[in-house]
Design a protein around this motif. Structure first.
Motif, PDB file in Angstrom:
ATOM      1  N   TYR A 127      44.718  34.704  41.072  1.00 53.10           N
ATOM      2  CA  TYR A 127      45.367  35.811  40.370  1.00 53.10           C
ATOM      3  C   TYR A 127      46.883  35.747  40.507  1.00 53.10           C
ATOM      4  O   TYR A 127      47.615  36.072  39.561  1.00 53.10           O
ATOM      5  N   LEU A 167      36.509  42.324  42.140  1.00 47.78           N
ATOM      6  CA  LEU A 167      36.688  43.520  41.318  1.00 47.78           C
ATOM      7  C   LEU A 167      38.002  44.233  41.609  1.00 47.78           C
ATOM      8  O   LEU A 167      38.680  44.716  40.692  1.00 47.78           O
ATOM      9  N   PRO A 199      41.916  42.465  40.277  1.00 46.90           N
ATOM     10  CA  PRO A 199      42.440  42.788  38.936  1.00 46.90           C
ATOM     11  C   PRO A 199      42.658  44.287  38.745  1.00 46.90           C
ATOM     12  O   PRO A 199      43.564  44.698  38.003  1.00 46.90           O
ATOM     13  N   LEU A 200      41.841  45.108  39.431  1.00 47.86           N
ATOM     14  CA  LEU A 200      41.977  46.564  39.312  1.00 47.86           C
ATOM     15  C   LEU A 200      43.368  47.013  39.760  1.00 47.86           C
ATOM     16  O   LEU A 200      44.039  47.792  39.075  1.00 47.86           O
ATOM     17  N   PHE A 212      46.563  44.472  37.847  1.00 49.52           N
ATOM     18  CA  PHE A 212      46.875  44.719  36.441  1.00 49.52           C
ATOM     19  C   PHE A 212      46.814  46.201  36.055  1.00 49.52           C
ATOM     20  O   PHE A 212      47.163  46.553  34.927  1.00 49.52           O
ATOM     21  N   GLY A 213      46.354  47.060  36.969  1.00 53.11           N
ATOM     22  CA  GLY A 213      46.362  48.496  36.703  1.00 53.11           C
ATOM     23  C   GLY A 213      45.276  48.953  35.762  1.00 53.11           C
ATOM     24  O   GLY A 213      45.546  49.652  34.789  1.00 53.11           O
ATOM     25  N   TRP A 214      44.033  48.583  36.050  1.00 57.15           N
ATOM     26  CA  TRP A 214      42.917  49.023  35.220  1.00 57.15           C
ATOM     27  C   TRP A 214      42.486  50.449  35.606  1.00 57.15           C
ATOM     28  O   TRP A 214      42.801  50.959  36.679  1.00 57.15           O
ATOM     29  N   LEU A 215      41.757  51.106  34.717  1.00 55.60           N
ATOM     30  CA  LEU A 215      41.143  52.424  34.944  1.00 55.60           C
ATOM     31  C   LEU A 215      42.171  53.471  35.384  1.00 55.60           C
ATOM     32  O   LEU A 215      41.896  54.323  36.232  1.00 55.60           O
ATOM     33  N   GLY A 216      43.355  53.401  34.800  1.00 48.94           N
ATOM     34  CA  GLY A 216      44.384  54.397  35.090  1.00 48.94           C
ATOM     35  C   GLY A 216      45.172  54.164  36.352  1.00 48.94           C
ATOM     36  O   GLY A 216      46.081  54.937  36.677  1.00 48.94           O
ATOM     37  N   ARG A 270      49.930  49.529  37.583  1.00 48.24           N
ATOM     38  CA  ARG A 270      50.026  48.075  37.762  1.00 48.24           C
ATOM     39  C   ARG A 270      50.861  47.778  39.007  1.00 48.24           C
ATOM     40  O   ARG A 270      52.003  48.223  39.115  1.00 48.24           O
TER      41      ARG A 270
END
Length: 452
Positions: free
Chosen positions: A46, A184, A187-188, A191-195, A198
């Motif tokens: 990553y 999991l 990347p969460l 990259f700032g997933w699910l609110g 980042r």
């Protein structure tokens, strides 16, 4: 009827055939560290996706990260040596007491580690040539890691207690689950997933700390379920300097030995830093691949420590000697295919970076490293055996020899004077590792000859 020694009923570590024990203890340990290495591979992959600069910053952080690894592993080894000897000698109440003392000592050590890391990181990164954005990324990562030092140390301490009883499966489970979680969480957070905001390289660190905290919870659960530890009383957990000194007597030399590895990585990184960020990034990627190839070595050395600690406590020194021979044989069989694995170096390094110069330098290292692998087996087997015999000081001496005293002049001679550049550093690693391995084997044989 079960065999007895000195009136004490023998457990499997004292009675089962040694080759079988090397397999049954070593395989779960190796499998666990396979997933631990996978954890690091995911982080590196990553980081490479973000940029070559981020990959270099993560690679630059490794010598400092290794300080935490060194304290964790050194503490764990010390716990295994002391607890294993107590139980091996039939002193169960003393074994429970020492096991309980591990926790108060672990809290003090983790606080010191966090403080030292916060103060030392900026000047050490600058010494390695980092500045500007390169420095900022490395500091952002390591400050979070040092803040979570307690989770690393407690995991190592509990693993040390369980390993003294031959249980390497609990920690294996933690490492497998940690790898899957990291797939999991990286990347969460990155990259700032699910609110979630980042975080970039800081997200790598947050994911690591969260995984360690969850792993610690599971290890505490496993320890509470363990019959021999369940009898510990509350007052056993109150700080006792005498027990701390016993643990530190074994743990400090083991930690210093591990720290010399960190010093060695620092030295290598400094020399490679003279040839630019790409050389550092290439080494960082190649080391992740090397760790996979060395997994059998980790499993074997873990088994050697557990078996030798328990059997030396019971004065079964013929089994300690048999452990050495069995471990070296297994290492030879397992490392031959690992050496061939490294010959696919360009493809392997290309997994982490598309930069052709990074791939070329990393592949060069791995090809030379394929000739070095068995030296790591010889070295780790004998160091672990001496630690199990409660003779940990040699590890410090051989660590300083192979990580600092010889590498500094040898790397300079090969990379600068002889004009071999980064290749000179890589051949220097090959030479000094084999020298250390042969010295360790000869010294260990001398020590074992004392036990008729």
């Amino acid at each position: 009827m079960r065999e007895t020694v000195g009136g004490n009923s023998l457990d499997s570590l004292l009675s089962e055939p040694v080759p079988r024990l090397v397999r049954t203890i070593g395989i779960p340990a190796a499998v666990g560290f396979l997933f631990n290495t996978g954890f690091n591979v995911v982080d590196t992959w990553y980081a490479g996706m973000l940029s070559t600069s981020t990959l270099a910053a993560l690679s630059l952080s490794f010598p400092l990260f290794f300080i935490i690894i060194a304290f964790t592993e050194g503490f764990s080894v010390g716990v295994t040596a002391v607890v294993g000897n107590e139980y091996g000698a039939g002193r169960e109440s003393s074994g429970r007491f020492v096991s309980a003392q591990v926790f108060s000592l672990g809290i003090i050590l983790s606080l010191l580690l966090t403080l030292v890391g916060e103060l030392a990181a900026p000047p050490l990164f600058r010494l390695l040539g980092a500045d500007g954005d390169y420095l900022s990324k490395a500091l952002a990562y390591m400050r979070i890691i040092f803040a979570g030092a307690l989770f690393f140390l407690f995991n190592g301490a509990i693993n040390g207690i369980l390993r003294a009883h031959g249980d390497t499966k609990s920690y294996r489970n933690v490492l497998i689950a940690g790898f899957l979680l990291n797939l999991l969480l990286d990347p969460l957070f990155i990259f700032g997933w699910l609110g979630i905001p980042r975080m970039g390289i800081r997200g790598v660190a947050f994911a690591t700390i969260l995984v360690q905290a969850l792993g610690m919870s599971y290890m505490l659960y496993r320890l509470q379920k363990y019959r021999r530890f369940a009898g510990a009383h509350r007052h056993d957990f109150l700080p006792r300097p005498s027990a701390w000194l016993q643990l530190l007597g074994q743990g400090v030399p083991a930690t210093l030995n591990s720290l010399t590895v960190g010093v060695g990585i620092f030295v290598i990184t400094w020399f490679l830093g003279q040839f630019g960020e790409r050389a550092v990034a290439a080494y960082g990627a190649a080391v992740r691949i090397e760790q996979i190839a060395l997994l059998p070595t980790i499993g074997i050395s873990t088994a050697v420590l557990s078996i030798s600690a328990r059997n030396s406590g019971a004065a079964l020194f013929h089994r300690v000697k048999e452990t050495e021979i069995s471990a070296l044989k297994y290492g030879l069989v397992l490392l031959v295919p690992a050496a061939f694995f490294l010959l696919a170096a360009p493809v392997l390094v290309g997994f982490f970076s598309g930069d052709q110069e990074v791939i070329a330098i990393g592949a060069r290292y791995l090809r030379i490293d394929s000739l070095t692998l068995y030296a790591y087996v010889v070295l780790s087997v004998h160091v672990s055996l001496l630690q199990g015999l409660k003779r940990p000081r040699f590890a410090i001496a051989i660590g300083l020899f192979r990580q600092l005293l010889v590498p500094v002049p040898l790397f300079w001679l090969l990379s600068k004077t002889a004009g071999l550049g980064v290749t000179g550093v890589f051949w220097g690693i090959f030479a000094v590792t084999w020298m250390a391995a042969l010295i360790a084997a000869l010294y260990c044989r001398h020590i074992l000859s004392e036990y008729a």
